[in-house]
Scaffold this motif. Structure first.
Motif, PDB file in Angstrom:
ATOM      1  N   TYR A  41      49.539  -8.385  -9.714  1.00 36.63           N
ATOM      2  CA  TYR A  41      50.206  -9.258  -8.754  1.00 36.63           C
ATOM      3  C   TYR A  41      49.897  -8.808  -7.345  1.00 36.63           C
ATOM      4  CZ  TYR A  41      54.023  -5.746  -8.281  1.00 36.63           C
ATOM      5  OH  TYR A  41      54.762  -4.623  -8.048  1.00 36.63           O
ATOM      6  N   LYS A  42      50.104  -9.754  -6.409  1.00 36.45           N
ATOM      7  CA  LYS A  42      49.867  -9.419  -5.004  1.00 36.45           C
ATOM      8  C   LYS A  42      51.095  -8.671  -4.521  1.00 36.45           C
ATOM      9  CE  LYS A  42      47.051 -13.478  -4.042  1.00 36.45           C
ATOM     10  NZ  LYS A  42      47.199 -14.877  -3.642  1.00 36.45           N
ATOM     11  N   LYS A  43      51.013  -7.354  -4.566  1.00 37.05           N
ATOM     12  CA  LYS A  43      52.192  -6.531  -4.329  1.00 37.05           C
ATOM     13  C   LYS A  43      52.799  -6.756  -2.934  1.00 37.05           C
ATOM     14  CE  LYS A  43      53.998  -2.108  -5.691  1.00 37.05           C
ATOM     15  NZ  LYS A  43      53.871  -0.886  -6.436  1.00 37.05           N
ATOM     16  N   ASP A 130      62.228 -13.828 -10.181  1.00 39.47           N
ATOM     17  CA  ASP A 130      61.146 -12.857  -9.990  1.00 39.47           C
ATOM     18  C   ASP A 130      60.445 -12.566 -11.321  1.00 39.47           C
ATOM     19  OD1 ASP A 130      59.484 -10.934  -8.964  1.00 39.47           O
ATOM     20  OD2 ASP A 130      61.053  -9.937  -7.811  1.00 39.47           O
ATOM     21  N   THR A 131      59.142 -12.768 -11.340  1.00 36.05           N
ATOM     22  CA  THR A 131      58.395 -12.521 -12.582  1.00 36.05           C
ATOM     23  C   THR A 131      57.678 -11.166 -12.565  1.00 36.05           C
ATOM     24  OG1 THR A 131      56.599 -13.826 -11.658  1.00 36.05           O
ATOM     25  CG2 THR A 131      58.043 -14.943 -13.212  1.00 36.05           C
ATOM     26  N   TRP A 132      57.863 -10.435 -11.478  1.00 38.89           N
ATOM     27  CA  TRP A 132      57.310  -9.070 -11.406  1.00 38.89           C
ATOM     28  C   TRP A 132      58.420  -8.152 -10.905  1.00 38.89           C
ATOM     29  CZ3 TRP A 132      54.355 -12.873  -8.543  1.00 38.89           C
ATOM     30  CH2 TRP A 132      53.255 -13.355  -9.262  1.00 38.89           C
ATOM     31  N   ILE A 133      59.170  -7.584 -11.810  1.00 39.09           N
ATOM     32  CA  ILE A 133      60.308  -6.754 -11.382  1.00 39.09           C
ATOM     33  C   ILE A 133      59.817  -5.387 -10.912  1.00 39.09           C
ATOM     34  CG2 ILE A 133      62.517  -5.742 -12.086  1.00 39.09           C
ATOM     35  CD1 ILE A 133      62.446  -8.835 -12.137  1.00 39.09           C
ATOM     36  N   ASP A 134      60.103  -5.097  -9.665  1.00 34.04           N
ATOM     37  CA  ASP A 134      59.840  -3.754  -9.150  1.00 34.04           C
ATOM     38  C   ASP A 134      60.979  -3.386  -8.200  1.00 34.04           C
ATOM     39  OD1 ASP A 134      59.304  -4.858  -6.649  1.00 34.04           O
ATOM     40  OD2 ASP A 134      57.133  -4.628  -6.794  1.00 34.04           O
TER      41      ASP A 134
END
Ligand SMILES: [Zn+2]
Ligand SMILES: [Zn+2]
Length: 278
Positions: A41-43, A130-134
């Motif tokens: 992903y585009k962090k 959110d599909t990229w949990i960080d």
């Protein structure tokens, strides 16, 4: 303990910001070293959206802060609230009980209600899209949700009868714990499971971000895991089965665009595609 109380009685705003920024930076470094998932992903784009929502959360809390300060001083002056009604006890026990109560009303209860009342879910869903949990997901809250959460924090202060230093201590711990349990980090399974008896561990909260029911409606806790265990909302799911997001908003143009995220509460509501029986 007295040092902690005096520090949090007069914690400068700059230190509170430092805890937030320091936490994100620390967990971001750890995420890069021990990632749970190698996410493509585009962090920076992703962080940009979540940091926008973090800033709006800070602004809402800053504008309304006087309500918390007034509530905390009213409860202590008028001996109102559970902490004020309990007998004399050691300060560490008083602190733990106070933090548990603030966590119950200002975090668990509001989160549970946000999932059950459609109007509130409209705002909370932004956190779930959110599909990229960080670690940056921790404060991805629509400004409307920040107001809702703030009001429950004030209610928590009233019910607990907590002094202001305890509220600042709770909020500082909450920032760190939330960044920790959202971080894309991989702890040894046994350690994560052990932690989940006391606090909301990274794997425990990730289950809450699984895209379908009943997982979305589970593990509402913020700092302490006891409330989910007590009220029967604790669920486990193996981490290799995790799919982040919410089934009603899986399209990137909906869940990864700031403008749309801000508008979601005012769009036609959608019901979850998956039923609780699945
Ligand atoms: Zn939720
Ligand atoms: Zn979350």
């Amino acid at each position: 303990m007295n040092e902690i109380i005096s520090y949090f009685s007069s914690i400068p705003s700059s230190h509170r910001s430092l805890i937030l920024v320091g936490g994100i930076t620390l967990f971001w470094v750890i995420e890069n070293t021990f990632p749970l998932f190698q996410m493509q992903y585009k962090k920076w784009h992703h962080a940009g959206i979540n940091i926008f929502f973090t800033i709006t959360t800070i602004i809402v809390n800053f504008i309304l802060a006087f309500i918390l300060i007034k509530t905390a001083s009213w409860t202590t002056e008028n001996n109102f609230g559970i902490l004020q009604w309990l007998p004399e006890m050691p300060i560490w026990l008083y602190t733990i009980i106070g933090l548990l109560l603030l966590d119950l009303v200002g975090a668990y209860l509001v989160h549970f209600i946000e999932h059950k009342i459609k109007f509130l879910w409209r705002f909370h869903i932004i956190h779930h899209t959110d599909t990229w949990i960080d670690t940056t997901t921790a404060n991805r809250h629509h400004p409307g949700e920040s107001v809702i959460r703030f009001l429950f924090t004030a209610l928590g202060v009233l019910i607990a009868g907590s002094p202001m230093w305890m509220v600042f201590l709770y909020q500082s711990l909450s920032v760190i714990f939330s960044q920790f349990n959202h971080a894309n980090i991989s702890l040894p399974d046994k350690l994560d499971f052990f932690l989940s008896y006391f606090i909301v561990s990274p794997n425990m909260h990730k289950v809450h971000h699984h895209y379908v029911l009943p997982y979305t409606d589970s593990n509402y806790g913020n700092i302490f895991s006891v409330w989910d265990r007590l009220f029967g909302t604790y669920i486990t799911l193996s981490k290799d089965k995790l799919v982040y997001g919410v089934d009603t908003h899986m399209l990137p143009e909906e869940n990864n665009q700031l403008k749309n995220l801000l508008q979601i509460p005012f769009q036609k509501s959608r019901s979850a595609k998956n039923t609780k029986n699945q």
